[in-house]
Write an enzyme that holds these catalytic residues in place. Structure first.
Site, short mmCIF file in Angstrom:
data_model
loop_
_atom_site.label_atom_id
_atom_site.label_comp_id
_atom_site.label_asym_id
_atom_site.label_seq_id
_atom_site.Cartn_x
_atom_site.Cartn_y
_atom_site.Cartn_z
N ARG A 61 -5.52 6.34 -7.75
CA ARG A 61 -5.28 7.79 -7.67
C ARG A 61 -5.23 8.42 -9.06
NH1 ARG A 61 0.02 7.74 -4.00
NH2 ARG A 61 -0.08 10.00 -4.34
N LEU A 107 0.87 -1.17 0.00
CA LEU A 107 0.00 0.00 0.00
C LEU A 107 0.91 1.22 0.00
CD1 LEU A 107 -2.74 -0.76 2.71
CD2 LEU A 107 -3.03 -0.81 0.24
N ASP A 108 0.49 2.29 -0.69
CA ASP A 108 1.27 3.52 -0.64
C ASP A 108 1.38 3.99 0.81
OD1 ASP A 108 1.47 3.55 -3.40
OD2 ASP A 108 -0.26 4.86 -3.68
N ARG A 109 2.44 4.70 1.09
CA ARG A 109 2.69 5.17 2.47
C ARG A 109 1.49 5.91 3.06
NH1 ARG A 109 7.85 8.95 4.35
NH2 ARG A 109 7.24 9.17 6.52
#
Length: 317
Positions: free
Chosen positions: A248, A145-147
């Protein structure tokens, strides 16, 4: 894996057990040699100092059951003395574990914590979990997962589970769903975004993804969950493909950037959300359905954090 005593002080001989067969030698060493910098591991591989069955191998060599791996003397931190992480972080992650059995752990990752160290970070979720579960020698991330994205993150405790879940992720066995707060009024009739994505790495090392005809095929399904007038919409996003930053970039491509997204969002919209207290990326992996090796199906939902909840309350009020 079995450690075999060696007469040469500092030299390690490691026998590859059947469950580790098929793993690349570089990944094997990174898992086994805790405390050794990644750069050092690649250096000894490049220089031919690591031998398998007494012969030189390349970093991409895939191990076979019974292989004997010779590791030269190395200056490493003691396994029992990892770089200590803040107790507060460890406690936060312990309470974030939503599911755990002998082979799998699923956590509700908080926003703002990277899944692994690197890019200037000395630690991430996986390093912290290895401190929480020192007895689990094969702990590995199943996916990322992105930060700044929160939500459900799978961590395998056994190689057999890691292989099983990677197989499911390559097919259509795993159902992952996200919630996102986006700018404007999302049309209920717009149920999918299909746009090819190309990943670029800038000179700074930052990854950026753009929609372009020569990119990789990417498909995301969307569904409206809640409206906030014409100002914002809470949507569910289901990525059918698994490209970097897919949700996104697809949200922006549809004209509805995600709140708090500094790379692909709308700064004016994000600023208004921040003024309501929403100082985060509003993307959360909230639902997961995954088939387990025994034929059972694991279904989980992860609650959003208090900041998310209070921001939407103010937005709706």
């Amino acid at each position: 894996m079995t450690n075999i005593p060696s007469q040469t002080s500092g030299v390690q001989l490691l026998e590859v057990s059947p469950e580790l067969a098929g793993q690349r030698i570089d990944n094997f060493l990174r898992t086994q040699l805790k405390g050794v910098p990644k750069t050092l591991i690649y250096r000894i591989l490049r220089k031919g100092e690591v031998r398998v069955n007494k012969g030189r191998i390349k970093p991409e060599y895939k191990l076979q059951a019974g292989d004997m791996v010779r590791v030269p003397p190395l200056r490493i931190a003691e396994r029992d003395e990892p770089v200590p992480l803040a107790q507060g972080l460890l406690e936060r992650l312990e309470t974030a574990i939503l599911y755990e059995d002998k082979a799998l752990m699923v956590i509700n990752k908080p926003a703002g914590i990277a899944v692994h160290g690197g890019s200037g970070l000395s630690f991430g979720v996986i390093e912290a979990l290895r401190q929480l579960r020192p007895e689990c020698k094969e702990l590995e991330l199943v996916h990322r997962l992105d930060r700044d994205t929160s939500g459900l993150l799978m961590v395998a405790k056994k190689r057999s589970m890691l292989r099983h879940l990677h197989e499911q992720l390559r097919g259509d066995g795993v159902d992952k769903r996200y919630m996102a707060l986006v700018r404007g009024r999302w049309d209920s009739g717009k149920k999918q975004v299909s746009a090819p994505l190309l990943k670029n790495t800038l000179r700074s090392g930052e990854r950026m993804v753009e929609v372009t005809s020569d990119g990789k095929e990417a498909l995301t399904l969307f569904r409206v969950l809640r409206r906030f007038g014409d100002f914002a919409t809470l949507v569910e996003a289901k990525p059918v493909t698994g490209r970097t930053h897919q949700i996104r970039v697809h949200a922006r491509h549809a004209g509805h950037g995600i709140a708090g997204d500094s790379k692909y969002g709308d700064e004016d919209f994000s600023r208004e959300i921040r003024e309501l207290g929403g100082k985060r990326l509003f993307l959360h992996a909230y639902a997961l359905t995954v088939p387990l090796p025994d034929g059972a199906e694991l279904k989980l939902e992860a609650p959003v954090d208090e900041l998310w909840t209070s921001t939407l309350e103010r937005l709706g009020g």
